[in-house]
Design a protein around this motif. Structure first.
Motif, mmCIF file in Angstrom:
data_model
loop_
_atom_site.group_PDB
_atom_site.id
_atom_site.type_symbol
_atom_site.label_atom_id
_atom_site.label_comp_id
_atom_site.label_asym_id
_atom_site.label_seq_id
_atom_site.Cartn_x
_atom_site.Cartn_y
_atom_site.Cartn_z
ATOM 1 N N PHE A 10 0.832 -1.202 0.000
ATOM 2 C CA PHE A 10 0.000 0.000 0.000
ATOM 3 C C PHE A 10 0.874 1.263 0.000
ATOM 4 N N TYR A 11 1.907 1.307 0.847
ATOM 5 C CA TYR A 11 2.791 2.463 0.927
ATOM 6 C C TYR A 11 3.582 2.671 -0.378
ATOM 7 N N ILE A 12 4.018 1.578 -0.967
ATOM 8 C CA ILE A 12 4.770 1.684 -2.225
ATOM 9 C C ILE A 12 3.865 2.223 -3.331
ATOM 10 N N LYS A 13 2.654 1.691 -3.421
ATOM 11 C CA LYS A 13 1.717 2.142 -4.448
ATOM 12 C C LYS A 13 1.370 3.620 -4.260
ATOM 13 N N ASN A 14 1.130 4.030 -3.054
ATOM 14 C CA ASN A 14 0.799 5.434 -2.789
ATOM 15 C C ASN A 14 1.999 6.356 -3.012
ATOM 16 N N SER A 15 3.187 5.879 -2.669
ATOM 17 C CA SER A 15 4.359 6.732 -2.868
ATOM 18 C C SER A 15 4.661 6.902 -4.360
ATOM 19 N N VAL A 16 4.453 5.866 -5.175
ATOM 20 C CA VAL A 16 4.638 6.008 -6.621
ATOM 21 C C VAL A 16 3.609 6.971 -7.188
ATOM 22 N N PHE A 17 2.368 6.846 -6.735
ATOM 23 C CA PHE A 17 1.316 7.768 -7.185
ATOM 24 C C PHE A 17 1.670 9.208 -6.815
ATOM 25 N N LEU A 18 2.087 9.420 -5.562
ATOM 26 C CA LEU A 18 2.449 10.768 -5.117
ATOM 27 C C LEU A 18 3.657 11.312 -5.878
ATOM 28 N N PHE A 19 4.598 10.443 -6.212
ATOM 29 C CA PHE A 19 5.760 10.866 -6.982
ATOM 30 C C PHE A 19 5.336 11.399 -8.351
ATOM 31 N N TRP A 20 4.513 10.644 -9.074
ATOM 32 C CA TRP A 20 4.068 11.080 -10.401
ATOM 33 C C TRP A 20 3.143 12.297 -10.313
ATOM 34 N N TYR A 21 2.354 12.349 -9.278
ATOM 35 C CA TYR A 21 1.496 13.519 -9.068
ATOM 36 C C TYR A 21 2.356 14.769 -8.832
ATOM 37 N N GLY A 22 3.417 14.615 -8.060
ATOM 38 C CA GLY A 22 4.342 15.729 -7.813
ATOM 39 C C GLY A 22 5.052 16.162 -9.096
ATOM 40 N N ILE A 23 5.430 15.164 -9.914
ATOM 41 C CA ILE A 23 6.065 15.478 -11.203
ATOM 42 C C ILE A 23 5.112 16.284 -12.070
ATOM 43 N N LEU A 24 3.857 15.881 -12.112
ATOM 44 C CA LEU A 24 2.867 16.627 -12.900
ATOM 45 C C LEU A 24 2.683 18.046 -12.370
ATOM 46 N N LEU A 25 2.625 18.212 -11.062
ATOM 47 C CA LEU A 25 2.479 19.550 -10.483
ATOM 48 C C LEU A 25 3.680 20.438 -10.802
ATOM 49 N N VAL A 26 4.870 19.880 -10.672
ATOM 50 C CA VAL A 26 6.079 20.657 -10.966
ATOM 51 C C VAL A 26 6.127 21.006 -12.457
ATOM 52 N N GLY A 27 5.793 20.065 -13.332
ATOM 53 C CA GLY A 27 5.774 20.339 -14.771
ATOM 54 C C GLY A 27 4.760 21.404 -15.124
ATOM 55 N N GLY A 28 3.564 21.330 -14.531
ATOM 56 C CA GLY A 28 2.547 22.348 -14.784
ATOM 57 C C GLY A 28 2.986 23.720 -14.315
ATOM 58 N N ALA A 29 3.608 23.781 -13.133
ATOM 59 C CA ALA A 29 4.102 25.059 -12.619
ATOM 60 C C ALA A 29 5.211 25.608 -13.516
ATOM 61 N N TYR A 30 6.059 24.722 -14.025
ATOM 62 C CA TYR A 30 7.147 25.139 -14.914
ATOM 63 C C TYR A 30 6.585 25.747 -16.196
ATOM 64 N N PHE A 31 5.626 25.046 -16.816
ATOM 65 C CA PHE A 31 5.055 25.562 -18.062
ATOM 66 C C PHE A 31 4.272 26.854 -17.829
ATOM 67 N N ARG A 32 3.606 26.972 -16.695
ATOM 68 C CA ARG A 32 2.902 28.210 -16.371
ATOM 69 C C ARG A 32 3.891 29.359 -16.186
ATOM 70 N N ASP A 33 5.022 29.079 -15.547
ATOM 71 C CA ASP A 33 6.049 30.099 -15.354
ATOM 72 C C ASP A 33 6.641 30.522 -16.699
ATOM 73 N N ILE A 34 6.904 29.577 -17.581
ATOM 74 C CA ILE A 34 7.437 29.896 -18.916
ATOM 75 C C ILE A 34 6.447 30.770 -19.683
ATOM 76 N N THR A 35 5.171 30.412 -19.632
ATOM 77 C CA THR A 35 4.142 31.195 -20.311
ATOM 78 C C THR A 35 4.064 32.605 -19.734
ATOM 79 N N SER A 36 4.143 32.707 -18.428
ATOM 80 C CA SER A 36 4.097 34.026 -17.781
ATOM 81 C C SER A 36 5.297 34.876 -18.188
ATOM 82 N N ARG A 37 6.468 34.266 -18.261
ATOM 83 C CA ARG A 37 7.665 35.016 -18.671
ATOM 84 C C ARG A 37 7.568 35.473 -20.120
ATOM 85 N N LYS A 38 7.052 34.608 -20.987
ATOM 86 C CA LYS A 38 6.882 34.997 -22.396
ATOM 87 C C LYS A 38 5.923 36.170 -22.504
ATOM 88 N N ARG A 39 4.811 36.104 -21.759
ATOM 89 C CA ARG A 39 3.834 37.186 -21.780
ATOM 90 C C ARG A 39 4.461 38.490 -21.287
#
Length: 131
Positions: A10-39
């Motif tokens: 259970f802990y391994i499955k949840n930690s993998v899920f949280l890892f990928w969820y964190g990657i998605l959040l960081v990627g989204g924040a990165y792309f939002r920051d890039i868009t904001s800088r371009k604007r």
């Protein structure tokens, strides 16, 4: 039913899920920051270009005004400015004709005389006028 193997799974499955969820959040924040800088860069470039256009128009207006003052009397220019402030569509041929002045015995000649510049630089002003 509570075994250490299930808990670990259970802990391994949840930690993998949280890892990928964190990657998605960081990627989204990165792309939002890039868009904001371009604007931001686009807006700053647009403001800079607007400032250059305004400066060029100001220089152009000054040049046009100086050319007008070289060719026309200041009273005519003032009357043109007053007419222009009222309504540009009303300036017709009659309005412009009313600004012209009649001078008896005066003619104007616009011509390009070959050699006149060198002649006038060397001759007396009275000879240039008689020429």
């Amino acid at each position: 039913l509570f075994t250490p193997l299930l808990t670990t799974h259970f802990y391994i499955k949840n930690s993998v899920f949280l890892f990928w969820y964190g990657i998605l959040l960081v990627g989204g924040a990165y792309f939002r920051d890039i868009t904001s800088r371009k604007r931001f860069l686009q807006r700053s470039l647009m403001f800079k270009q607007q400032h250059q256009i305004i400066r060029a128009k100001t220089v152009n207006a000054r040049m046009q005004r100086s050319f007008l003052y070289n060719f026309l009397p200041s009273s005519v220019i003032e009357e043109l400015n007053l007419e222009g402030k009222q309504d540009l569509r009303q300036s017709s041929f009659d309005t412009l004709h009313s600004l012209s002045k009649l001078h008896i015995g005066v003619s104007m000649l616009y011509a390009d005389l070959v050699g006149f510049t060198s002649f006038s630089a060397q001759a007396d002003p009275f000879k240039v006028m008689v020429f």
